[in-house]
Design an enzyme around this catalytic site. Structure first.
Site, PDB file in Angstrom:
ATOM      1  N   THR A  90       0.870  -1.188   0.000  1.00  0.00           N
ATOM      2  CA  THR A  90       0.000   0.000   0.000  1.00  0.00           C
ATOM      3  C   THR A  90       0.903   1.233   0.000  1.00  0.00           C
ATOM      4  O   THR A  90       1.028   1.924   1.013  1.00  0.00           O
ATOM      5  CB  THR A  90      -0.915   0.010   1.250  1.00  0.00           C
ATOM      6  OG1 THR A  90      -0.102  -0.227   2.408  1.00  0.00           O
ATOM      7  CG2 THR A  90      -1.984  -1.030   1.184  1.00  0.00           C
ATOM      8  N   LYS A 219      -2.418   0.693  14.283  1.00  0.00           N
ATOM      9  CA  LYS A 219      -1.217   0.400  13.502  1.00  0.00           C
ATOM     10  C   LYS A 219      -0.518   1.703  13.088  1.00  0.00           C
ATOM     11  O   LYS A 219       0.697   1.872  13.261  1.00  0.00           O
ATOM     12  CB  LYS A 219      -1.613  -0.420  12.264  1.00  0.00           C
ATOM     13  CG  LYS A 219      -0.574  -0.505  11.194  1.00  0.00           C
ATOM     14  CD  LYS A 219       0.625  -1.294  11.646  1.00  0.00           C
ATOM     15  CE  LYS A 219       1.824  -0.986  10.817  1.00  0.00           C
ATOM     16  NZ  LYS A 219       2.542  -2.048  10.274  1.00  0.00           N
ATOM     17  N   LEU A 220      -1.301   2.630  12.559  1.00  0.00           N
ATOM     18  CA  LEU A 220      -0.712   3.909  12.137  1.00  0.00           C
ATOM     19  C   LEU A 220      -0.148   4.648  13.340  1.00  0.00           C
ATOM     20  O   LEU A 220       0.948   5.218  13.289  1.00  0.00           O
ATOM     21  CB  LEU A 220      -1.773   4.790  11.451  1.00  0.00           C
ATOM     22  CG  LEU A 220      -2.327   4.303  10.117  1.00  0.00           C
ATOM     23  CD1 LEU A 220      -3.341   5.298   9.570  1.00  0.00           C
ATOM     24  CD2 LEU A 220      -1.204   4.111   9.106  1.00  0.00           C
ATOM     25  N   CYS A 275       7.786   1.763   6.308  1.00  0.00           N
ATOM     26  CA  CYS A 275       6.567   2.074   7.080  1.00  0.00           C
ATOM     27  C   CYS A 275       6.493   3.481   7.665  1.00  0.00           C
ATOM     28  O   CYS A 275       5.471   4.147   7.544  1.00  0.00           O
ATOM     29  CB  CYS A 275       6.419   1.073   8.218  1.00  0.00           C
ATOM     30  SG  CYS A 275       5.939  -0.540   7.620  1.00  0.00           S
ATOM     31  N   ARG A 442      25.727   6.702  12.656  1.00  0.00           N
ATOM     32  CA  ARG A 442      24.945   5.762  13.471  1.00  0.00           C
ATOM     33  C   ARG A 442      25.494   5.603  14.882  1.00  0.00           C
ATOM     34  O   ARG A 442      24.994   4.783  15.645  1.00  0.00           O
ATOM     35  CB  ARG A 442      24.915   4.396  12.780  1.00  0.00           C
ATOM     36  CG  ARG A 442      24.141   4.396  11.469  1.00  0.00           C
ATOM     37  CD  ARG A 442      22.656   4.580  11.693  1.00  0.00           C
ATOM     38  NE  ARG A 442      21.907   4.446  10.459  1.00  0.00           N
ATOM     39  CZ  ARG A 442      20.606   4.208  10.421  1.00  0.00           C
ATOM     40  NH1 ARG A 442      19.909   4.109  11.525  1.00  0.00           N
ATOM     41  NH2 ARG A 442      19.980   4.114   9.269  1.00  0.00           N
TER      42      ARG A 442
HETATM   43  C1  UDX Z   1       8.848  -0.523  11.754  1.00  0.00           C
HETATM   44  C2  UDX Z   1       8.162  -0.852  13.091  1.00  0.00           C
HETATM   45  O1  UDX Z   1       9.142  -0.999  14.118  1.00  0.00           O
HETATM   46  C3  UDX Z   1       7.321  -2.111  12.950  1.00  0.00           C
HETATM   47  O2  UDX Z   1       6.601  -2.381  14.162  1.00  0.00           O
HETATM   48  C4  UDX Z   1       6.340  -1.898  11.805  1.00  0.00           C
HETATM   49  O3  UDX Z   1       5.422  -2.911  11.678  1.00  0.00           O
HETATM   50  C5  UDX Z   1       7.100  -1.640  10.527  1.00  0.00           C
HETATM   51  O4  UDX Z   1       7.903  -0.468  10.708  1.00  0.00           O
HETATM   52  P1  UDX Z   1      11.023  -1.309  10.507  1.00  0.00           P
HETATM   53  O5  UDX Z   1      10.721  -0.234   9.524  1.00  0.00           O
HETATM   54  O6  UDX Z   1      11.378  -2.648   9.993  1.00  0.00           O
HETATM   55  O7  UDX Z   1       9.797  -1.529  11.506  1.00  0.00           O
HETATM   56  O8  UDX Z   1      12.284  -0.833  11.377  1.00  0.00           O
HETATM   57  P2  UDX Z   1      12.537  -0.160  12.788  1.00  0.00           P
HETATM   58  O9  UDX Z   1      13.395  -1.063  13.563  1.00  0.00           O
HETATM   59  O10 UDX Z   1      11.300   0.295  13.436  1.00  0.00           O
HETATM   60  O11 UDX Z   1      13.442   1.088  12.361  1.00  0.00           O
HETATM   61  C6  UDX Z   1      12.945   2.117  11.520  1.00  0.00           C
HETATM   62  C7  UDX Z   1      13.996   3.142  11.252  1.00  0.00           C
HETATM   63  O12 UDX Z   1      14.273   3.915  12.422  1.00  0.00           O
HETATM   64  C8  UDX Z   1      15.353   2.568  10.819  1.00  0.00           C
HETATM   65  O13 UDX Z   1      15.886   3.338   9.782  1.00  0.00           O
HETATM   66  C9  UDX Z   1      16.201   2.658  12.070  1.00  0.00           C
HETATM   67  O14 UDX Z   1      17.568   2.730  11.781  1.00  0.00           O
HETATM   68  C10 UDX Z   1      15.671   3.938  12.679  1.00  0.00           C
HETATM   69  N1  UDX Z   1      15.874   4.015  14.144  1.00  0.00           N
HETATM   70  C11 UDX Z   1      15.235   3.135  14.967  1.00  0.00           C
HETATM   71  C12 UDX Z   1      16.674   5.003  14.667  1.00  0.00           C
HETATM   72  O15 UDX Z   1      17.248   5.813  13.930  1.00  0.00           O
HETATM   73  N2  UDX Z   1      16.834   5.080  16.035  1.00  0.00           N
HETATM   74  C13 UDX Z   1      16.221   4.212  16.895  1.00  0.00           C
HETATM   75  O16 UDX Z   1      16.409   4.354  18.115  1.00  0.00           O
HETATM   76  C14 UDX Z   1      15.401   3.203  16.338  1.00  0.00           C
END
Ligand code: UDX
Ligand code: ADP
Length: 484
Positions: A90, A219-220, A275, A442
């Site tokens: 989506t 979810k959102l 997401c 990072r």
């Molecule tokens: C996310 C949600 O966590 C998950 O529950 C949902 O269903 C899908 O979207 P995801 O996109 O796979 O999951 O990754 P996530 O671990 O949440 O990280 C998202 C982004 O935030 C990454 O680029 C990560 O590097 C960044 N991040 C995360 C940070 O920069 N700092 C943090 O402390 C945590």
């Protein structure tokens, strides 16, 4: 009804792992994952799966051919199934009303129409894809307007909360499973059926049932809250750089308040992934549509801060490299949006690299998992450049990090891969141009050690004073301009 056969439409990041784990944990259920993409299905049926997720290979290997099947025969799988997951993409709309913000539901709608067209008996249809609030209503409408005589449908919302890289673990040990359904006896029965599937391995207390709209909005909201935490700590990181505070110390102090908690407070070059951005924009769009501009503006700021953070980082690289990167070579470590995944969707690396390429830098890119073709595709897409040929001339993709740093002026760490911490940076320094710079987007490297070696070191949310840099390395650092 006792669920014997499950069909999942969409063999992507969500449908593939979710249904593989269902097949693994429910040997009494036959699970067929279908997709319109022949290539995707061929990959799922091969030894090399189309997505990289730790632990997934083992699960798929154990179930494939037993009670887990991947197929392009969508009609048969729908016909046979008692319960159908819709797990198609989506994406954010790229055209028309809501362009750039609203979720594009054309693939979900196509699935609903297909289900109505071929279903010959009652089905439970489960919306797994992330959708706007009240999308289940539209699906129900399409299904009932097109169904065959004597066929009825119950539509449930069962959003996924999988984070890439930990999807299998998230599925096996979820914080919660959320199921939303119609408030009616039929709706309750359908919710009970889906709860029964998850009940094979998830404790009953973790299976939350709500009305459909709450489930869709949760979810959102969950993704918006997570993204908001990252943007909040990133906003603080800019303040830290200007004031002499250290964002890691601040995050640790703040996170120890049990009301706040320590997770998702890692300052970074920005969040990415399929997401966060999409769901935030979707939330903003929904708020605008229901005439709540203050709510829309509030959530818009979370994504604006993310753009600010990655732009700030690339500007800092240029400034430190004496205000020009034209014809300078930068080694880029990491292109995935986070570690342990080969996924690059909305990766901050795409934007930082594009900014540097615009400035005329040559980039030697290394990522342990991302396919070179994907990197090229991301950097030449119309969203980020109008001159793909020029970009390809400036980009080289490496499979060995030591090759990537040869004769480079700087290293930029854009993904937090664990292996980046283990490299021999002395050896890298010896083959780089001097002064050699390292920009840790990072916050994963040992900065004091790098300074001691002689790297000019920069990271997010912390400034090393020039005196400290000189003292540690014993070298003279040329002046560079820094605008706090
Ligand atoms: C996310 C949600 O966590 C998950 O529950 C949902 O269903 C899908 O979207 P995801 O996109 O796979 O999951 O990754 P996530 O671990 O949440 O990280 C998202 C982004 O935030 C990454 O680029 C990560 O590097 C960044 N991040 C995360 C940070 O920069 N700092 C943090 O402390 C945590
Ligand atoms: P997600 O991250 O939401 O799982 P992906 O893009 O990884 O998204 O996967 C979605 C999958 O859905 C793709 O493989 C795409 O081919 C498939 N798909 C989209 N529309 C349909 C459809 N109408 N019928 C079957 N498969 C579809």
């Amino acid at each position: 009804m006792v669920i014997k056969k499950v069909c999942c439409i969409g063999a992507g990041y969500v449908g593939g792992p979710t249904c593989s784990v269902i097949a693994w944990k429910c040997p009494d259920i036959q699970v067929t994952v279908v997709d319109k993409s022949e290539l995707r299905i061929k990959q799922w049926n091969s030894e090399k799966l189309p997505i990289y997720e730790p632990g997934l290979d083992k699960v798929v290997k154990e179930c494939k051919g037993r009670n887990l099947f991947f197929s392009t025969d969508i009609d048969s799988a729908i016909k046979e199934a008692d319960l159908i997951f819709i797990s198609v993409n989506t994406p954010t709309k790229t055209y028309g009303i809501g362009k750039g913000r609203a979720a594009d539901l054309k693939y979900v709608e196509a699935c609903a129409r297909k289900i109505a067209e071929v279903a010959e008996n009652n089905k439970i249809v489960v919306e797994k894809s992330t959708v706007p609030v009240r999308a289940a209503e539209s699906i129900t409408h399409i299904l009932s307007a097109n169904r065959k005589l004597n066929v009825s449908f119950q539509v449930l919302s069962n959003p996924e909360f999988l984070a890439e890289g930990t999807a299998v673990d998230n599925l096996l040990n979820p914080d919660r499973v959320l199921i939303g359904g119609e408030e009616s006896p039929e709706g309750d029965a359908a919710v009970a059926e889906l709860s029964w599937i998850y009940g094979h391995w998830v404790e009953a207390e973790k299976i939350i049932t709500t009305n459909t709209w709450s489930s869709e909005l949760s979810k959102l909201a969950s993704n918006a809250f997570l993204a908001q935490r990252v943007s909040s700590i990133n906003a603080i990181s800019a303040l830290c750089e200007a004031t002499g505070a250290d964002v890691s110390e601040v995050a640790s102090a703040v996170g120890q308040d049990s009301r706040i908690g320590s997770k998702f407070l890692q300052a970074s070059v920005g969040f990415g992934g399929s997401c966060f951005q999409k769901d935030l924009l979707n939330l903003v769009y929904i708020a605008e549509c229901v005439n709540l501009p203050e709510v829309a503006n509030y959530w818009q700021q979370v994504t604006d801060m993310n753009v600010y953070q990655r732009t700030r980082f690339s500007k800092r690289i240029v400034e430190c490299l004496f205000n020009t990167v034209t014809d300078k070579t930068l080694a880029v470590f990491g292109f995935a949006f986070k570690k342990n995944t080969g996924d690059t969707r909305e990766s901050p690396a795409i934007y930082v690299c594009s900014h540097l390429l615009e400035e005329g830098a040559r980039l030697n890119i290394f990522d342990p998992k991302v396919e070179p073709k994907q990197i090229e595709q991301d950097l030449t897409s119309a969203d980020v450049t109008s001159d793909p040929e020029r970009v390809l001339n400036l980009v080289n993709i490496y499979s060995d990090p030591y090759e990537a740093v040869k004769d480079a002026h700087a290293i930029a760490v854009l993904t937090e891969w664990d292996e980046f911490k283990t490299y021999n940076y002395e050896k890298m320094l010896s083959i780089m141009k001097k002064p050699a710079f390292i920009f840790d987007g990072r916050k994963i490297l040992d900065h004091q050690a790098l300074i001691k070696m002689g790297f000019h070191t920069e990271t997010i949310g912390k400034r090393f004073s020039r005196n400290a840099l000189q003292r540690a390395s014993g070298e003279h650092f040329p002046a560079f301009s820094w605008t706090p």
